[in-house]
Design an enzyme around this catalytic site. Structure first.
Site, PDB file in Angstrom:
ATOM      1  CG  ASN A   9      -1.725   1.207   1.426  1.00 32.88           C
ATOM      2  OD1 ASN A   9      -1.813   2.039   0.519  1.00 32.88           O
ATOM      3  ND2 ASN A   9      -2.336   1.341   2.590  1.00 32.88           N
ATOM      4  CD1 TRP A  10       3.447   0.990  -3.024  1.00 35.99           C
ATOM      5  CD2 TRP A  10       3.457   2.251  -4.878  1.00 35.99           C
ATOM      6  NE1 TRP A  10       4.104   0.293  -4.005  1.00 35.99           N
ATOM      7  CE2 TRP A  10       4.122   1.049  -5.149  1.00 35.99           C
ATOM      8  CE3 TRP A  10       3.320   3.195  -5.895  1.00 35.99           C
ATOM      9  CZ2 TRP A  10       4.676   0.765  -6.409  1.00 35.99           C
ATOM     10  CZ3 TRP A  10       3.859   2.920  -7.141  1.00 35.99           C
ATOM     11  CH2 TRP A  10       4.542   1.709  -7.390  1.00 35.99           C
ATOM     12  CE  LYS A  11      -0.266   3.246   4.758  1.00 37.60           C
ATOM     13  NZ  LYS A  11      -0.215   3.375   6.213  1.00 37.60           N
ATOM     14  CG  HIS A  94      -5.828   1.897   5.213  1.00 39.10           C
ATOM     15  ND1 HIS A  94      -5.435   2.881   6.099  1.00 39.10           N
ATOM     16  CD2 HIS A  94      -4.783   1.033   5.116  1.00 39.10           C
ATOM     17  CE1 HIS A  94      -4.202   2.612   6.518  1.00 39.10           C
ATOM     18  NE2 HIS A  94      -3.789   1.499   5.938  1.00 39.10           N
ATOM     19  CD  GLU A  96      -3.075   5.526   6.738  1.00 37.45           C
ATOM     20  OE1 GLU A  96      -3.005   5.606   5.505  1.00 37.45           O
ATOM     21  OE2 GLU A  96      -2.178   5.002   7.433  1.00 37.45           O
ATOM     22  CD  GLU A 166      -3.631  -2.502   7.347  1.00 38.33           C
ATOM     23  OE1 GLU A 166      -2.513  -2.707   6.873  1.00 38.33           O
ATOM     24  OE2 GLU A 166      -4.297  -1.479   7.095  1.00 38.33           O
ATOM     25  N   GLY A 172       2.347   2.224  10.778  1.00 40.42           N
ATOM     26  CA  GLY A 172       3.297   3.315  10.630  1.00 40.42           C
ATOM     27  C   GLY A 172       4.001   3.725  11.913  1.00 40.42           C
ATOM     28  CB  SER A 212       5.080  -1.779  12.214  1.00 47.52           C
ATOM     29  OG  SER A 212       4.687  -0.439  12.438  1.00 47.52           O
ATOM     30  N   GLY A 233       2.700  -1.119   4.300  1.00 45.26           N
ATOM     31  CA  GLY A 233       2.761   0.304   3.979  1.00 45.26           C
ATOM     32  C   GLY A 233       4.199   0.736   3.741  1.00 45.26           C
ATOM     33  N   GLY A 234       4.826   1.287   4.770  1.00 46.05           N
ATOM     34  CA  GLY A 234       6.175   1.864   4.639  1.00 46.05           C
ATOM     35  C   GLY A 234       7.170   0.972   3.913  1.00 46.05           C
TER      36      GLY A 234
HETATM   37  P1  PGA Z   1       2.760   0.234   7.687  1.00 44.42           P
HETATM   38  O1  PGA Z   1       1.282   0.460   7.076  1.00 44.42           O
HETATM   39  O2  PGA Z   1       3.290  -1.042   7.092  1.00 44.42           O
HETATM   40  O3  PGA Z   1       3.530   1.436   7.235  1.00 44.42           O
HETATM   41  O4  PGA Z   1       2.603   0.160   9.161  1.00 44.42           O
HETATM   42  C1  PGA Z   1       0.423  -0.624   6.853  1.00 44.42           C
HETATM   43  C2  PGA Z   1      -0.860  -0.139   6.248  1.00 44.42           C
HETATM   44  O5  PGA Z   1      -1.313   0.951   6.627  1.00 44.42           O
HETATM   45  O6  PGA Z   1      -1.451  -0.794   5.378  1.00 44.42           O
END
Ligand code: PGA
Length: 249
Positions: A9-11, A94, A96, A166, A172, A212, A233-234
């Site tokens: 997930n590149w966000k 998600h 967010e 999640e 993050g 994470s 994500g990251g």
């Molecule tokens: P993260 O994000 O790996 O940066 O913690 C995961 C996500 O939000 O899908």
């Protein structure tokens, strides 16, 4: 047999040219794995990244879709448009989106249905915030999100769903759930699916962990019987880290 999946997930990261480069590097590195690898890019990257991906088992996804079919919804991108750009998957719900854009269960349920109608596989996210875990409400929070978001789907639709657990406190933050915490929740989710859809569909549903996840902790997380992969994500923004997680299986 349910699929093993690692989805990036590149966000809201990477300019178009940088995204193309990242996709090209991942595409070069994906081979000889039985893991389904998905790149969930920003909308404007989709059609360009689609031109690059040519490996078996490597798919394109979006990070969101509109809750309406089409029409006067300025700034929105429909499931149909996402499909036409070449995507196969779409992340729905998600944390967010739930928290910053106030997406509620009803909205997410509409998005799931539009995704399915347009032949996209929803990656449906659920997870509790830290206060809810501390108050020991995490199980009921996640159960409620899944029931409200998904449980009016008929069997034939539900068996196309991917779930991503999640915990919001792990996203993050660098604080990853322990292997035991992940397995506990994934097992509870699978039992919930058994009670609604039966054992066969529950056994076939991939349940991903997100928050994470890194090459250094992925192996232990993925070793759990009910953890079928990760939503990353990251670490998905670096091809070596991302592929390290893919190879953790
Ligand atoms: P993260 O994000 O790996 O940066 O913690 C995961 C996500 O939000 O899908």
């Amino acid at each position: 047999m349910r699929k093993k999946i690692v989805a990036g997930n590149w966000k809201m990261n990477r300019k178009l040219q940088e995204g193309i480069e990242l996709a090209r590097t991942v595409n070069e590195k994906v081979s000889g794995t039985d893991v389904t690898v998905i790149l969930c890019t920003p909308f404007i990257h989709l059609s360009e990244v689609k031109k690059i991906l040519n490996r078996d088992g490597l798919f394109l996804g979006a990070q969101n879709c509109a809750s309406e079919e089409s029409g006067a919804y300025t700034g929105e991108v429909s499931a149909e448009m996402i499909k036409s750009a070449g995507a196969s998957y779409v992340i729905v719900g998600h944390s967010e989106r739930r928290s910053y854009y106030n997406e509620d269960d009803l909205t997410l349920n509409k998005k799931v249905k539009l995704a399915l109608k347009n032949d996209l596989i929803p990656i449906f996210c659920c997870g509790e915030v830290l206060e809810e875990r501390k108050a020991k409400k995490h199980l009921s929070v996640v159960k409620n999100q899944i029931e409200k978001g998904l449980f009016d789907l008929p069997d034939r639709d539900f068996n196309r769903i991917v779930i991503a657990y999640e915990p919001v406190w792990a996203i993050g933050t660098g604080v990853v759930a322990t292997s035991g915490q992940a397995q506990e929740m994934h097992k509870i989710i699978r039992d919930l699916l058994v009670s609604r859809y039966g054992k066969e569909i529950a056994d076939d549903t991939s349940i991903l962990y997100g928050g994470s996840c890194k090459p250094s902790n992925a192996r232990e997380l993925f070793a759990n019987p009910d953890v079928d992969g990760g939503l990353i994500g990251g670490a998905s923004l670096n091809a070596d880290d991302f592929m390290g997680i893919v190879h953790a299986f």
